[in-house]
Design a protein around this motif. Structure first.
Motif, PDB file in Angstrom:
ATOM      1  N   PHE A 202       0.807  -1.212   0.000  1.00  0.00           N
ATOM      2  CA  PHE A 202       0.000   0.000   0.000  1.00  0.00           C
ATOM      3  C   PHE A 202       0.847   1.272   0.000  1.00  0.00           C
ATOM      4  CE2 PHE A 202      -2.385   3.364   2.195  1.00  0.00           C
ATOM      5  CZ  PHE A 202      -3.449   3.488   1.304  1.00  0.00           C
ATOM      6  N   ALA A 203       1.922   1.291   0.778  1.00  0.00           N
ATOM      7  CA  ALA A 203       2.751   2.492   0.873  1.00  0.00           C
ATOM      8  C   ALA A 203       3.520   2.778  -0.415  1.00  0.00           C
ATOM      9  CB  ALA A 203       3.731   2.377   2.038  1.00  0.00           C
ATOM     10  N   SER A 204       3.616   1.781  -1.300  1.00  0.00           N
ATOM     11  CA  SER A 204       4.322   1.957  -2.575  1.00  0.00           C
ATOM     12  C   SER A 204       3.370   2.155  -3.755  1.00  0.00           C
ATOM     13  CB  SER A 204       5.202   0.728  -2.862  1.00  0.00           C
ATOM     14  OG  SER A 204       6.155   0.538  -1.838  1.00  0.00           O
ATOM     15  N   MET A 205       2.082   2.092  -3.500  1.00  0.00           N
ATOM     16  CA  MET A 205       1.100   2.148  -4.587  1.00  0.00           C
ATOM     17  C   MET A 205       0.975   3.556  -5.140  1.00  0.00           C
ATOM     18  SD  MET A 205      -2.631   0.407  -4.564  1.00  0.00           S
ATOM     19  CE  MET A 205      -1.784  -1.163  -4.305  1.00  0.00           C
ATOM     20  N   THR A 206       0.837   3.650  -6.475  1.00  0.00           N
ATOM     21  CA  THR A 206       0.661   4.948  -7.118  1.00  0.00           C
ATOM     22  C   THR A 206      -0.820   5.208  -7.385  1.00  0.00           C
ATOM     23  OG1 THR A 206       0.775   4.104  -9.382  1.00  0.00           O
ATOM     24  CG2 THR A 206       2.879   4.633  -8.284  1.00  0.00           C
ATOM     25  N   GLU A 207      -1.117   6.450  -7.695  1.00  0.00           N
ATOM     26  CA  GLU A 207      -2.484   6.825  -8.047  1.00  0.00           C
ATOM     27  C   GLU A 207      -2.969   6.029  -9.260  1.00  0.00           C
ATOM     28  OE1 GLU A 207      -5.011  10.954  -8.866  1.00  0.00           O
ATOM     29  OE2 GLU A 207      -2.823  10.944  -8.992  1.00  0.00           O
ATOM     30  N   ASN A 208      -2.100   5.848 -10.243  1.00  0.00           N
ATOM     31  CA  ASN A 208      -2.484   5.083 -11.428  1.00  0.00           C
ATOM     32  C   ASN A 208      -2.737   3.612 -11.100  1.00  0.00           C
ATOM     33  OD1 ASN A 208      -2.447   7.263 -13.168  1.00  0.00           O
ATOM     34  ND2 ASN A 208      -0.343   6.910 -13.846  1.00  0.00           N
ATOM     35  N   ASP A 209      -1.912   3.048 -10.211  1.00  0.00           N
ATOM     36  CA  ASP A 209      -2.132   1.663  -9.791  1.00  0.00           C
ATOM     37  C   ASP A 209      -3.532   1.500  -9.206  1.00  0.00           C
ATOM     38  OD1 ASP A 209       0.498   0.903 -10.438  1.00  0.00           O
ATOM     39  OD2 ASP A 209       1.236   1.397  -8.427  1.00  0.00           O
ATOM     40  N   TRP A 210      -3.925   2.465  -8.410  1.00  0.00           N
ATOM     41  CA  TRP A 210      -5.241   2.432  -7.773  1.00  0.00           C
ATOM     42  C   TRP A 210      -6.356   2.618  -8.804  1.00  0.00           C
ATOM     43  CZ3 TRP A 210      -6.753   1.284  -2.845  1.00  0.00           C
ATOM     44  CH2 TRP A 210      -8.074   1.577  -2.525  1.00  0.00           C
ATOM     45  N   ASP A 211      -6.221   3.683  -9.597  1.00  0.00           N
ATOM     46  CA  ASP A 211      -7.297   4.037 -10.528  1.00  0.00           C
ATOM     47  C   ASP A 211      -7.503   2.991 -11.619  1.00  0.00           C
ATOM     48  OD1 ASP A 211      -7.763   6.335  -9.114  1.00  0.00           O
ATOM     49  OD2 ASP A 211      -6.730   7.670 -10.516  1.00  0.00           O
ATOM     50  N   ASP A 212      -6.417   2.409 -12.128  1.00  0.00           N
ATOM     51  CA  ASP A 212      -6.557   1.401 -13.179  1.00  0.00           C
ATOM     52  C   ASP A 212      -7.356   0.194 -12.701  1.00  0.00           C
ATOM     53  OD1 ASP A 212      -5.126   2.959 -14.920  1.00  0.00           O
ATOM     54  OD2 ASP A 212      -3.272   1.806 -14.790  1.00  0.00           O
ATOM     55  N   VAL A 213      -7.057  -0.257 -11.495  1.00  0.00           N
ATOM     56  CA  VAL A 213      -7.749  -1.425 -10.957  1.00  0.00           C
ATOM     57  C   VAL A 213      -9.210  -1.103 -10.665  1.00  0.00           C
ATOM     58  CG1 VAL A 213      -7.878  -2.956  -8.950  1.00  0.00           C
ATOM     59  CG2 VAL A 213      -5.685  -2.562 -10.086  1.00  0.00           C
ATOM     60  N   MET A 214      -9.464   0.066 -10.094  1.00  0.00           N
ATOM     61  CA  MET A 214     -10.850   0.457  -9.823  1.00  0.00           C
ATOM     62  C   MET A 214     -11.648   0.601 -11.126  1.00  0.00           C
ATOM     63  SD  MET A 214     -11.431   0.560  -6.642  1.00  0.00           S
ATOM     64  CE  MET A 214     -10.360   0.304  -5.224  1.00  0.00           C
ATOM     65  N   ARG A 215     -11.013   1.133 -12.141  1.00  0.00           N
ATOM     66  CA  ARG A 215     -11.709   1.347 -13.416  1.00  0.00           C
ATOM     67  C   ARG A 215     -12.121   0.016 -14.038  1.00  0.00           C
ATOM     68  NH1 ARG A 215      -9.692   1.068 -18.329  1.00  0.00           N
ATOM     69  NH2 ARG A 215      -7.558   1.123 -17.521  1.00  0.00           N
ATOM     70  N   VAL A 216     -11.189  -0.910 -14.144  1.00  0.00           N
ATOM     71  CA  VAL A 216     -11.490  -2.169 -14.818  1.00  0.00           C
ATOM     72  C   VAL A 216     -12.438  -3.031 -13.981  1.00  0.00           C
ATOM     73  CG1 VAL A 216     -10.518  -4.317 -15.714  1.00  0.00           C
ATOM     74  CG2 VAL A 216      -9.337  -2.140 -16.113  1.00  0.00           C
ATOM     75  N   HIS A 217     -12.157  -3.150 -12.690  1.00  0.00           N
ATOM     76  CA  HIS A 217     -12.980  -4.033 -11.862  1.00  0.00           C
ATOM     77  C   HIS A 217     -14.314  -3.396 -11.498  1.00  0.00           C
ATOM     78  CE1 HIS A 217     -10.180  -7.367 -11.108  1.00  0.00           C
ATOM     79  NE2 HIS A 217      -9.232  -6.453 -11.208  1.00  0.00           N
ATOM     80  N   LEU A 218     -14.268  -2.263 -10.852  1.00  0.00           N
ATOM     81  CA  LEU A 218     -15.496  -1.704 -10.284  1.00  0.00           C
ATOM     82  C   LEU A 218     -16.343  -0.987 -11.332  1.00  0.00           C
ATOM     83  CD1 LEU A 218     -16.948  -1.688  -7.650  1.00  0.00           C
ATOM     84  CD2 LEU A 218     -15.654   0.337  -6.959  1.00  0.00           C
ATOM     85  N   ARG A 219     -15.738  -0.085 -12.096  1.00  0.00           N
ATOM     86  CA  ARG A 219     -16.494   0.567 -13.165  1.00  0.00           C
ATOM     87  C   ARG A 219     -16.872  -0.444 -14.248  1.00  0.00           C
ATOM     88  NH1 ARG A 219     -17.656   5.714 -14.867  1.00  0.00           N
ATOM     89  NH2 ARG A 219     -17.884   5.964 -17.110  1.00  0.00           N
ATOM     90  N   GLY A 220     -15.977  -1.393 -14.500  1.00  0.00           N
ATOM     91  CA  GLY A 220     -16.282  -2.444 -15.463  1.00  0.00           C
ATOM     92  C   GLY A 220     -17.478  -3.286 -15.048  1.00  0.00           C
ATOM     93  N   HIS A 221     -17.671  -3.464 -13.756  1.00  0.00           N
ATOM     94  CA  HIS A 221     -18.856  -4.168 -13.276  1.00  0.00           C
ATOM     95  C   HIS A 221     -20.102  -3.294 -13.378  1.00  0.00           C
ATOM     96  CE1 HIS A 221     -16.548  -7.561 -11.811  1.00  0.00           C
ATOM     97  NE2 HIS A 221     -17.617  -8.084 -11.222  1.00  0.00           N
ATOM     98  N   PHE A 222     -19.929  -1.989 -13.321  1.00  0.00           N
ATOM     99  CA  PHE A 222     -21.087  -1.085 -13.341  1.00  0.00           C
ATOM    100  C   PHE A 222     -21.715  -0.952 -14.719  1.00  0.00           C
ATOM    101  CE2 PHE A 222     -22.552   3.200 -14.426  1.00  0.00           C
ATOM    102  CZ  PHE A 222     -23.687   3.286 -13.627  1.00  0.00           C
ATOM    103  N   CYS A 223     -20.919  -0.686 -15.734  1.00  0.00           N
ATOM    104  CA  CYS A 223     -21.468  -0.211 -17.011  1.00  0.00           C
ATOM    105  C   CYS A 223     -22.429  -1.210 -17.651  1.00  0.00           C
ATOM    106  CB  CYS A 223     -20.333   0.137 -17.967  1.00  0.00           C
ATOM    107  SG  CYS A 223     -19.378   1.597 -17.462  1.00  0.00           S
ATOM    108  N   LEU A 224     -21.976  -2.427 -17.912  1.00  0.00           N
ATOM    109  CA  LEU A 224     -22.856  -3.411 -18.532  1.00  0.00           C
ATOM    110  C   LEU A 224     -24.024  -3.777 -17.615  1.00  0.00           C
ATOM    111  CD1 LEU A 224     -20.320  -5.797 -20.293  1.00  0.00           C
ATOM    112  CD2 LEU A 224     -22.236  -4.643 -21.404  1.00  0.00           C
TER     113      LEU A 224
END
Length: 292
Positions: free
Chosen positions: A99-121
């Motif tokens: 967690f202490a080494s995670m970047t903003e992009n690391d966080w956002d990419d995973v949230m986008r594909v998993h969570l937003r990806g579950h939302f849209c369809l």
């Protein structure tokens, strides 16, 4: 005569791994399958395999993380096969770091594909199923989401992935509660299998066994539960999260209100410690975070 005859299924991330096995298994049970994967060649290869076996399939590479492109997936499914009855939200990525080494992009990419990806369809299809039900058309639809043990119990080095997967488990509960009246059932999986996301991280644990031995982490082991959840036979099951691996199926027990104490008045800060100690002593301990 398969248990999914006449049903149309959209499966995301179906060009390999778990998604591929789901696609093959749904087709074997009579479903028409939309194989969605950002790698069009991989999606087409799965479709070709299904067609070779006598099934019906369509390859699609549209983006699941945007409503406009997700709509193209739904439209393609309807144009090819008619109504959509089942959505399997399977696509995902990993960007594992402490967690202490995670970047903003690391966080956002995973949230986008998993969570937003579950939302849209899910959102697009939920609207269509709701409108059909309100218009008097019988609906027998399924949403099958993908959570993870990392979301249910936690996993060291996967705070982004685990947080997204925990959110998906909660999303499943709310989808089930809200959409039941429209004929939609929503459940989730927390599968353990050998895929491109796991075979390097858990290489020793998930390596293939000797020839002839049961391959516990074969992704094909997960497919029968997914196909059953997508069939008309699962109409009485909704709002559940199933952990599945090898020949094991387990129903996950989620957060629930445990032991409690009520003082009947405001607590003084110094009084809280002993009360919390008693509550924790009475509570069932949580499963340990994986890797801790």
């Amino acid at each position: 005569m398969g248990i999914c005859n006449g049903r149309t299924v959209i499966i995301t991330g179906a060009g390999g791994g778990l998604g591929r096995e789901y696609a093959l298994a749904f087709a074997a049970e009579g479903a028409a399958v939309v194989v969605n994967d950002i790698r069009h060649d991989a999606a087409q290869a799965v479709c070709d395999e299904i067609v070779k076996r006598g099934g019906r399939a369509l390859a699609n590479a549209d983006d699941i993380t945007r409503i406009d492109t997700a709509q193209r997936i739904v439209d393609a499914a309807r144009d090819a096969f008619g109504d959509v009855h089942v959505l399997v939200n399977n696509a995902g990525i990993c960007r594992d770091k402490m967690f202490a080494s995670m970047t903003e992009n690391d966080w956002d990419d995973v949230m986008r594909v998993h969570l937003r990806g579950h939302f849209c369809l899910s959102n697009l299809l939920a609207r269509a199923w709701r409108d059909a039900a309100k218009a008097g058309t019988p609906v027998d639809a399924r949403i099958i989401n993908t959570s993870s043990g990392a979301g249910l119990q936690g996993s060291i080095g996967q705070s982004n992935y685990g947080a997204a997967k925990a959110a998906i488990a909660a999303l499943t509960l709310m989808q089930a509660a809200e959409l039941h009246r429209y004929g939609v059932r929503a459940n989730a999986l927390a599968p353990a299998a050998r895929t491109s996301m796991t075979e390097n991280v858990f290489a020793d644990m998930m390596k293939k066994p000797e020839l002839g031995a049961f391959d516990y982490y074969d992704p094909a082991n997960v497919a029968p539960l997914v196909v059953w959840l997508g069939s008309a036979q699962s109409a009485d099951v909704t709002g559940q999260v199933f952990e599945v691996a090898g020949g094991m199926i387990s129903v996950a027990e989620g957060w629930r209100t445990g032991p409690r104490v009520d003082r009947g008045a405001r607590w003084a800060p110094g009084e809280v410690g002993p009360a919390v100690a008693k509550l924790l002593a009475d509570a069932r301990p949580a499963q340990p975070v994986y890797g801790s």
